[in-house]
Design an enzyme around this catalytic site. Sequence first.
Site, mmCIF file in Angstrom:
data_model
loop_
_atom_site.group_PDB
_atom_site.id
_atom_site.type_symbol
_atom_site.label_atom_id
_atom_site.label_comp_id
_atom_site.label_asym_id
_atom_site.label_seq_id
_atom_site.Cartn_x
_atom_site.Cartn_y
_atom_site.Cartn_z
ATOM 1 N N ARG A 181 -19.452 -4.362 -25.615
ATOM 2 C CA ARG A 181 -20.897 -4.139 -25.688
ATOM 3 C C ARG A 181 -21.183 -2.646 -25.732
ATOM 4 O O ARG A 181 -20.359 -1.837 -25.322
ATOM 5 C CB ARG A 181 -21.600 -4.735 -24.472
ATOM 6 C CG ARG A 181 -21.756 -6.257 -24.511
ATOM 7 C CD ARG A 181 -22.462 -6.770 -23.288
ATOM 8 N NE ARG A 181 -21.846 -6.250 -22.072
ATOM 9 C CZ ARG A 181 -22.270 -5.202 -21.387
ATOM 10 N NH1 ARG A 181 -23.379 -4.583 -21.716
ATOM 11 N NH2 ARG A 181 -21.619 -4.797 -20.314
ATOM 12 N N LYS A 197 -13.841 -12.957 -12.454
ATOM 13 C CA LYS A 197 -14.753 -14.114 -12.435
ATOM 14 C C LYS A 197 -14.177 -15.290 -13.219
ATOM 15 O O LYS A 197 -14.114 -16.411 -12.720
ATOM 16 C CB LYS A 197 -16.126 -13.747 -13.035
ATOM 17 C CG LYS A 197 -16.953 -12.809 -12.193
ATOM 18 C CD LYS A 197 -18.319 -12.551 -12.819
ATOM 19 C CE LYS A 197 -18.270 -11.948 -14.191
ATOM 20 N NZ LYS A 197 -17.597 -10.647 -14.278
#
Length: 538
Positions: A60, A243
């Site tokens: 990103r 995660k």
Amino acid sequence: MSTSNPTTKSISLKEYGIKSENVHYQLSPSELHDITIDKGMGREADSGALAVNTGEFTGRSPKDRFIVKDKITEDKVWWGDINIPFSSEKFDALYDKVINYLDEKELFVRDCIACADEDYRLNIRVINEYPWSNLFAYNMFLRPTEDQLKDFDPEWTVINAPGFKADAEIDGTRQHNFAILNFTRKIALIGGTGYTGEIKKGIFSALNFILPVDKNTLPMHCSANVGEEGDTAIFFGLSGTGKTTLSTDPTRRLIGDDEHGWTKDNTVFNFEGGCYAKVINLSEESEPEIYGAIKKGAILENVIMDDNGKVDFADTSITQNTRVSYPIYHIDNIMEPSIGDNVKNIFFLTADAFGVLPPISKLTPSQAAYHFMSGYTAKVAGTEAGVVEPVPSFSACFGAPFMPLHPAKYAEMLSRKMKDSGVNVWLVNTGWTGGPYGVGTRMKLKYTRAMIHAALNGDLGLYTYDTYHIHSVFGVAQPRQCPGVPTEVLSPRTTWNNDEAYYKTAFKLSNAFRENFKKYESGASEEIRRGGPQRYAF
Ligand code: ATP
Ligand code: MN
């Protein structure tokens, strides 16, 4: 060869100003896979997965993420370097340019859904220039049923034109690529970048505004899973802290790996319908579930393959951020629908490259609030030989780049929920042990998993002096014993074998925490401030 699919139909995009009639609507994953290969935009790996290169951007670009400042957002968004304002006029002009660019193109359109809980459902239309980006949307968003598609009314639209390049001077962007959210027009406009993560994080950012403001629901940058007793665990953490890896656990049903909402009714629902895992150094032995999910339907990004389609997961010559996206049903043990209740444990994951935080510790409610506001992890500056200093990285709510509101808003909601549900909160260091990056080693995944299981199963015992040691710098409670983990691993100081060096580094990190927290000090309650590292004069 493309397989025909009865649901395949075309769609008019006139309402968006797009005249192109070469529009593919709702193509099946295998059609998109085949079209991508036919166009020379991707190759099939030996696993059957589609491998693509995302182009100039392999991650990103937070500095090119804007929010249109308008009536809806002006008083609510926390404007600054993270939420960079963009004018409505500039947006409208840029939108028209992007539409004009797409006008003559073959396009791929897909209707999909965000939020697994019907009460929060957000209908999304994704318009892609590239077929593989549209397959990404299939993988990552929830897939509507035939019935839901019948009179599908898209609320938000993602317009994704990687080949379009903005002219910064004229268009008001920073450079040629951009991701802009417009809450009035309900559009995420993405151009100049083919990185697929922008698509999912665009909608995530929109929900991070909509859910707390309109629905009294806490959006979270976290993964979540459910145990056999029906207890839900959530795992917050910045990129690369674990995660996806740690929530993918064969003994617990996966709710989701990255974006969830915690509702006023105390349920936790996934926003997405798929996972987006890092594949750097992936091995079948240590992460069999993720490895097994890489098959037909999955998209590998920016990996290196040999002529036989065998992927070398250790090869980071394109990027360290190699990825795979797959629909959640590529994982065996999942929750359907992706909703859990009865939140019992929260894990804050951090990859501490200083190697000073305990591999697992228990937090008091004030420490939990403090660490949530801080959102600490560390970056390792480079991978060249020689000594490299880790750089502390703080990102509020473990996801500041995606949080349009002031971090305190989310922190207050979380604190209230933690109190109401009486959860245990754990800080887990999935980073370094035995010394900082360059000296020590990354914590063994096997040990981290054992510590998490022990916490979930109640094997770390009650919070007493006999079972826990209070860390003298960070004040967190370090368990003395943990099944499946050598005792010395639980105490970072012991693993260093050099008390002086350990404390020096621990103070360096605790100072970084305090320095970072200054910007919240005036707004934070005494209770939250008490949760920070203690002040010892050495
Ligand atoms: P993102 O927000 O970018 O999706 P994430 O939090 O989901 O990031 P993961 O994809 O789970 O991060 O990445 C964790 C990486 O660290 C994986 O490549 C995993 O193999 C590696 N790893 C090494 N040791 C550990 C450990 N002890 N615990 C967790 N992950 C570890
Ligand atoms: Mn992840």
